[in-house]
Design a protein around this motif. Structure first.
Motif, PDB file in Angstrom:
ATOM      1  N   PRO A  76      -3.839  -9.504   1.095  1.00 30.42           N
ATOM      2  CA  PRO A  76      -3.844  -9.347  -0.356  1.00 30.42           C
ATOM      3  C   PRO A  76      -3.752  -7.886  -0.786  1.00 30.42           C
ATOM      4  O   PRO A  76      -4.544  -7.060  -0.329  1.00 30.42           O
ATOM      5  CB  PRO A  76      -5.199  -9.925  -0.779  1.00 30.42           C
ATOM      6  CG  PRO A  76      -5.708 -10.664   0.397  1.00 30.42           C
ATOM      7  CD  PRO A  76      -5.060 -10.103   1.612  1.00 30.42           C
TER       8      PRO A  76
ATOM      9  N   ASP B  43      -3.800  -4.793  -3.769  1.00 30.17           N
ATOM     10  CA  ASP B  43      -4.777  -4.546  -4.827  1.00 30.17           C
ATOM     11  C   ASP B  43      -4.440  -5.293  -6.110  1.00 30.17           C
ATOM     12  O   ASP B  43      -5.315  -5.689  -6.856  1.00 30.17           O
ATOM     13  CB  ASP B  43      -4.885  -3.055  -5.114  1.00 30.17           C
ATOM     14  CG  ASP B  43      -5.616  -2.352  -3.991  1.00 30.17           C
ATOM     15  OD1 ASP B  43      -6.664  -2.872  -3.579  1.00 30.17           O
ATOM     16  OD2 ASP B  43      -5.130  -1.330  -3.496  1.00 30.17           O
TER      17      ASP B  43
ATOM     18  N   ASN C  91      -9.940 -13.890  -4.400  1.00 35.26           N
ATOM     19  CA  ASN C  91      -9.606 -12.537  -3.977  1.00 35.26           C
ATOM     20  C   ASN C  91      -9.576 -11.530  -5.110  1.00 35.26           C
ATOM     21  O   ASN C  91      -9.679 -10.336  -4.883  1.00 35.26           O
ATOM     22  CB  ASN C  91      -8.244 -12.515  -3.287  1.00 35.26           C
ATOM     23  CG  ASN C  91      -8.355 -12.766  -1.806  1.00 35.26           C
ATOM     24  OD1 ASN C  91      -8.967 -11.980  -1.095  1.00 35.26           O
ATOM     25  ND2 ASN C  91      -7.813 -13.877  -1.354  1.00 35.26           N
ATOM     26  N   TYR C  92      -9.383 -12.022  -6.339  1.00 33.68           N
ATOM     27  CA  TYR C  92      -9.249 -11.105  -7.474  1.00 33.68           C
ATOM     28  C   TYR C  92     -10.205 -11.499  -8.580  1.00 33.68           C
ATOM     29  O   TYR C  92     -10.506 -12.677  -8.772  1.00 33.68           O
ATOM     30  CB  TYR C  92      -7.813 -11.118  -8.000  1.00 33.68           C
ATOM     31  CG  TYR C  92      -6.812 -10.693  -6.966  1.00 33.68           C
ATOM     32  CD1 TYR C  92      -6.512  -9.354  -6.778  1.00 33.68           C
ATOM     33  CD2 TYR C  92      -6.192 -11.634  -6.147  1.00 33.68           C
ATOM     34  CE1 TYR C  92      -5.613  -8.953  -5.807  1.00 33.68           C
ATOM     35  CE2 TYR C  92      -5.291 -11.255  -5.170  1.00 33.68           C
ATOM     36  CZ  TYR C  92      -5.000  -9.908  -5.004  1.00 33.68           C
ATOM     37  OH  TYR C  92      -4.124  -9.518  -4.044  1.00 33.68           O
TER      38      TYR C  92
ATOM     39  N   SER D  52      -5.530  -8.789 -10.554  1.00 35.50           N
ATOM     40  CA  SER D  52      -5.947  -7.419 -10.238  1.00 35.50           C
ATOM     41  C   SER D  52      -7.454  -7.386  -9.999  1.00 35.50           C
ATOM     42  O   SER D  52      -8.118  -8.422 -10.087  1.00 35.50           O
ATOM     43  CB  SER D  52      -5.557  -6.471 -11.365  1.00 35.50           C
ATOM     44  OG  SER D  52      -6.141  -6.878 -12.573  1.00 35.50           O
TER      45      SER D  52
ATOM     46  N   ARG E 224      -9.329  -6.388  -7.079  1.00 37.64           N
ATOM     47  CA  ARG E 224      -9.591  -7.115  -5.858  1.00 37.64           C
ATOM     48  C   ARG E 224     -11.075  -7.058  -5.513  1.00 37.64           C
ATOM     49  O   ARG E 224     -11.708  -6.013  -5.585  1.00 37.64           O
ATOM     50  CB  ARG E 224      -8.780  -6.500  -4.727  1.00 37.64           C
ATOM     51  CG  ARG E 224      -8.723  -7.404  -3.574  1.00 37.64           C
ATOM     52  CD  ARG E 224      -7.539  -7.163  -2.707  1.00 37.64           C
ATOM     53  NE  ARG E 224      -7.898  -7.723  -1.422  1.00 37.64           N
ATOM     54  CZ  ARG E 224      -7.959  -7.022  -0.314  1.00 37.64           C
ATOM     55  NH1 ARG E 224      -7.643  -5.752  -0.323  1.00 37.64           N
ATOM     56  NH2 ARG E 224      -8.336  -7.594   0.797  1.00 37.64           N
TER      57      ARG E 224
ATOM     58  N   LYS F 272     -13.840  -9.689  -3.055  1.00 41.34           N
ATOM     59  CA  LYS F 272     -13.945 -10.954  -2.341  1.00 41.34           C
ATOM     60  C   LYS F 272     -15.336 -11.586  -2.390  1.00 41.34           C
ATOM     61  O   LYS F 272     -15.522 -12.677  -1.881  1.00 41.34           O
ATOM     62  CB  LYS F 272     -13.543 -10.768  -0.869  1.00 41.34           C
ATOM     63  CG  LYS F 272     -12.089 -10.431  -0.699  1.00 41.34           C
ATOM     64  CD  LYS F 272     -11.668 -10.514   0.749  1.00 41.34           C
ATOM     65  CE  LYS F 272     -11.596 -11.949   1.215  1.00 41.34           C
ATOM     66  NZ  LYS F 272     -10.902 -12.120   2.488  1.00 41.34           N
TER      67      LYS F 272
END
Length: 739
Positions: free
Chosen positions: A440, A442, A468-469, A495, A497, A499
């Motif tokens: 992934p 950024d 993830n974002y 956008s 990022r 987790k």
DNA sequence: TAAGCTTCTGACTGAGCTTG
DNA sequence: CAAGCTCAGTCAGAAGCTTA
């Protein structure tokens, strides 16, 4: 010292130095359909090269003409603020996107110094430039004298004018070539020819050293070739027909002044206008309109990445629209003080395209060259097949931003054999997105088919994006946005990022409806968003990125029974031989043995509670393709259309049938399975709620069974069945008599 | 678990209608 | 009057489901 001179000095002091402050600046009036040159005594810009995009302040000196109307004539310079110098005072104006300039204040000559001092921060190149920019920068600058609609409006005018010019030139070139040689010119060669002349035209209008004004077409071709160096141009041939060359150069040379237009706009037009339909089909090109590319690039917070780390990758780049848009975006974020050379070496390091097709790759390179005038090449365009090998993965590891409009089609059998295990899903966009999410970046921006986000097909990838974002936007677009495809598309932007599993993420959806299409295409205006905070920890089912409109209603009705709980829903019959060829075997206008009365078409045959134009359908089992033949057609049921009846929110009509009608696959049959009568079910379906649900959750074409089944039934336990049934029957009777 | 059967869908597709 | 565009409606092939 007169007023003009003191303004000049004060502008210098604010940071408008050297070539950022142009005297007697000449530019074309983009608002005029023909060529009309305007000259302004002083124009202040935030960056070099000057263009309407970075124009900040225009200064006129009043001689004879003055006032708001006079100021408005210079609107297309692009500066949001104008000063008009009189012998004893200066008037300050705000330029409006539409309508006349607005007078702001009058400054006596002796106070000019003081006024500039007081407004030092607001009138500086950086401040005005940032306030003008379409992109939201982390700390939005708001200046009362900047109309944010100005830039989009100008951009629209300039694009239209450029597009018209290039189309005309192209048309003339093709006609002339045909007259002389009897055949159409080879497209690639024509393309290169136009590029040479466009470059020369820019050099000429920007007064680049050298003789760019000669009428000798072949001299120009050679000069441009020399300028960009043998590596780039040497091996490729331009269209080699002197008459056509001359026509193209003469037309372009005589065209309006390019001085004030921003070259990346030209790069967009270049690829959009010059590529013809056949080429697009041949290469499967479904180029992204510039407005979409710019919208996506502007909505992604590039400024949050460290300046050094803004590496952008565009797989399936085609002509590299996203790269051209990113180039502009990156450049706008760079310090105003950087030189051309510094910027070029920064940009070429950071933009990477992967594109297999050599023609598209060449257009991409040329577009980037145009957009980064006057620098030479050095762009990283990798000619490799992303579905084979690990080129994509290797590049992903180095990229911080990924932008992509993948091909939408499925892999063919041959392709699947070729790529083997590299490919896990038949759908190309799925594959590209899946592989990008393995590493992934950024931020990412993808153009996807609408079904990817509204349907189930991508639910695992949606979930992966959500995990993830932290900041995710989806934008549903109407069809006919992508000029060469009538497919409905959706934009996904992600956008920030992060987790961590316990975080709350923000998801926003925008829905650009058919009615919003034109304002959207002109100014990239988005309708109001539906936003939701989703907590990752409390979500056990895959997180979905799409929030349908009216979600308060769906939320409210969440516990109600669904349509599938009160009825069986099936599609009409299908035959195993083509209907178009065997219509007389399958459909009869009169009763026949083995045929049943029914409906064959939707149009003008079915309306709420009423149907007409019955025909007889062949029910012989030897022609059945599915088992729909075996459904209990004799029992009372509701018949509805499967394809929408209009583009408006009213998209479904229901006809209660107790006559044993059969229908084809363009209809859907709904059999009650509780004591709810067919009249009540048709009343529910003909009512606003079901129509709204379909409008909110479906695409532009179908009322799909899956969606129908999930629609909540309102008032399910308080419906007065008898009364509704009798009203429906009464209406139907009246309607029949009316005919 | 895989094969076979059913259902569902559409960067479709072609006819007819508008438009320049 | 053809070229482009819109819209309704196919039909092949993939996804999904069922059964052995």
């Amino acid at each position: 010292m007169n007023a003009l001179e003191s303004i000049h000095n004060e502008l210098n002091r604010l940071g408008y130095v050297d070539n950022l402050l142009q005297e007697d600046y000449v530019f074309d009036d983009a608002a005029a359909s023909e060529t009309r040159e305007l000259t302004i005594p002083l124009a202040a810009f935030a960056q070099w090269p000057p263009s309407y995009r970075n124009a900040c302040i225009g200064v006129l000196s009043a001689n004879g003409q003055s006032g708001p109307r006079h100021i408005s004539m210079y609107q297309t310079l692009g500066a949001p603020m104008f000063l008009e110098a009189f012998p004893d005072h200066v008037d300050r104006y705000r330029i409006e996107a539409t309508g006349e300039a607005v007078f702001l204040e009058s400054i006596p000559a002796r106070d000019i110094r003081q006024a500039f001092k007081l407004n030092k921060k607001k009138w500086s190149p950086e401040a005005i430039f940032r306030a003008k920019a379409i992109a939201k920068v982390s700390e939005p600058v708001q200046l009362d004298f900047v109309d944010i609609g100005l830039l989009p409006a100008l951009k629209g005018m300039i694009h239209a004018k450029l597009d018209r010019l290039l189309k005309d030139i192209l048309h003339e070139a093709v006609v002339s070539y045909k007259n002389i040689l009897g055949s159409k010119p080879e497209e690639t060669a024509l393309f290169r020819l136009v590029f040479r002349f466009l470059a020369a035209k820019i050099f000429n209008d920007r007064k680049h050293p050298g003789d760019w004004s000669t009428s000798e077409a072949n001299v120009i071709i050679d000069s441009v070739q020399k300028f960009y160096g043998p590596v780039e141009a040497g091996t490729q041939s331009v269209l080699d027909e002197p008459e056509t060359q001359k026509i193209v150069w003469d037309r372009l040379r005589g065209a309006f002044n390019f001085q004030n237009l921003s070259v990346e706009d030209l790069a967009f037009i270049y690829e959009n206008t010059l590529i013809r339909k056949e080429t697009r089909q041949q290469f499967g090109i479904h180029s992204t309109p510039s407005i979409i590319a710019e919208l996506m690039v502007d909505r992604l917070p590039f400024e949050l990445l460290p300046q050094e780390g803004r590496y952008v990758l565009e797989p399936c780049a085609g002509h590299g629209v996203f790269l051209v848009a990113s180039l502009r975006r990156l450049r706008e974020l760079l310090p105003v003080s950087w030189t051309d050379r510094q910027r070029h070496s920064y940009l070429k390091e950071r933009l990477t395209a992967i594109e297999l097709d050599t023609f598209a790759a060449e257009v991409c390179r040329l577009s980037l060259m145009l957009a980064d005038y006057p620098n030479k090449d050095g762009w990283q365009i990798i000619s490799e097949d992303i579905f084979r090998g690990d080129t994509l993965e290797r590049r992903l590891k180095r990229s911080r931003v990924v932008l992509c409009n993948p091909p939408f089609e499925d892999f063919t059998m041959a392709e699947r054999n070729r790529y083997g295990n590299n490919v896990q899903n038949v759908h190309k966009p799925y594959e590209v997105l899946r592989r990008v999410l393995e590493y992934p970046p950024d931020m990412l921006g993808f153009v996807l088919p609408k079904s990817a986000i509204m349907g189930e097909r991508y639910s695992d990838l949606q979930d992966r994006i959500a995990r993830n974002y932290k900041n995710i936007e989806t934008i549903a677009l109407p069809d006919r946005i992508f000029a060469f495809s009538d497919h409905e598309t959706m934009i996904v932007l992600a956008s920030e990022r992060d987790k961590s599993t316990r975080t709350a993420i923000s998801t926003k959806t925008f829905w650009v409806r058919e009615n919003d299409r034109l304002p959207f295409l002109e100014t990239a205006q988005l309708p109001e968003a539906i936003g939701k905070k989703v907590n990752r920890a409390s979500h056990t089912v895959p997180i979905s990125l799409w929030h349908p409109p009216l979600f308060e209603i769906w939320e409210y009705l969440k516990a109600n029974p669904r349509l599938k709980d009160i009825a069986e829903i099936h599609r009409g019959i299908e035959w195993n031989i083509p209907l178009t060829k065997s219509r007389d075997i399958l459909i009869s206008s009169d009763p026949k043995p083995g045929f049943k009365k029914g409906l064959a078409n939707v149009r003008e045959k079915i309306e709420p509670y009423y149907a007409l134009g019955f025909v007889y359908l062949n029910m012989d089992e030897q022609y059945k393709r599915t088992n729909a033949h075996l459904l209990p057609w004799d029992r009372p049921k509701v018949i509805v259309n499967r394809f929408i009846v209009s583009r408006s929110p009213w998209r479904i009509v229901a006809y209660p049938d107790s006559d044993g009608l059969v229908c084809r696959e363009n209809f859907v049959g709904i059999w009650p399975k509780t004591n709810m009568t067919i009249e009540v079910i048709s009343a529910l379906i003909n009512a606003p709620l079901v129509n709204a649900a379909l409008y909110a959750m479906e695409g532009k074409r179908l009322n799909r069974n899956v969606t129908l089944k999930q629609i909540p039934v309102p008032f399910s336990d308080t419906i007065d069945t008898e009364r509704v049934s009798s009203l429906v029957k009464q209406y139907a009777k009246l309607r029949f008599e009316f005919e």
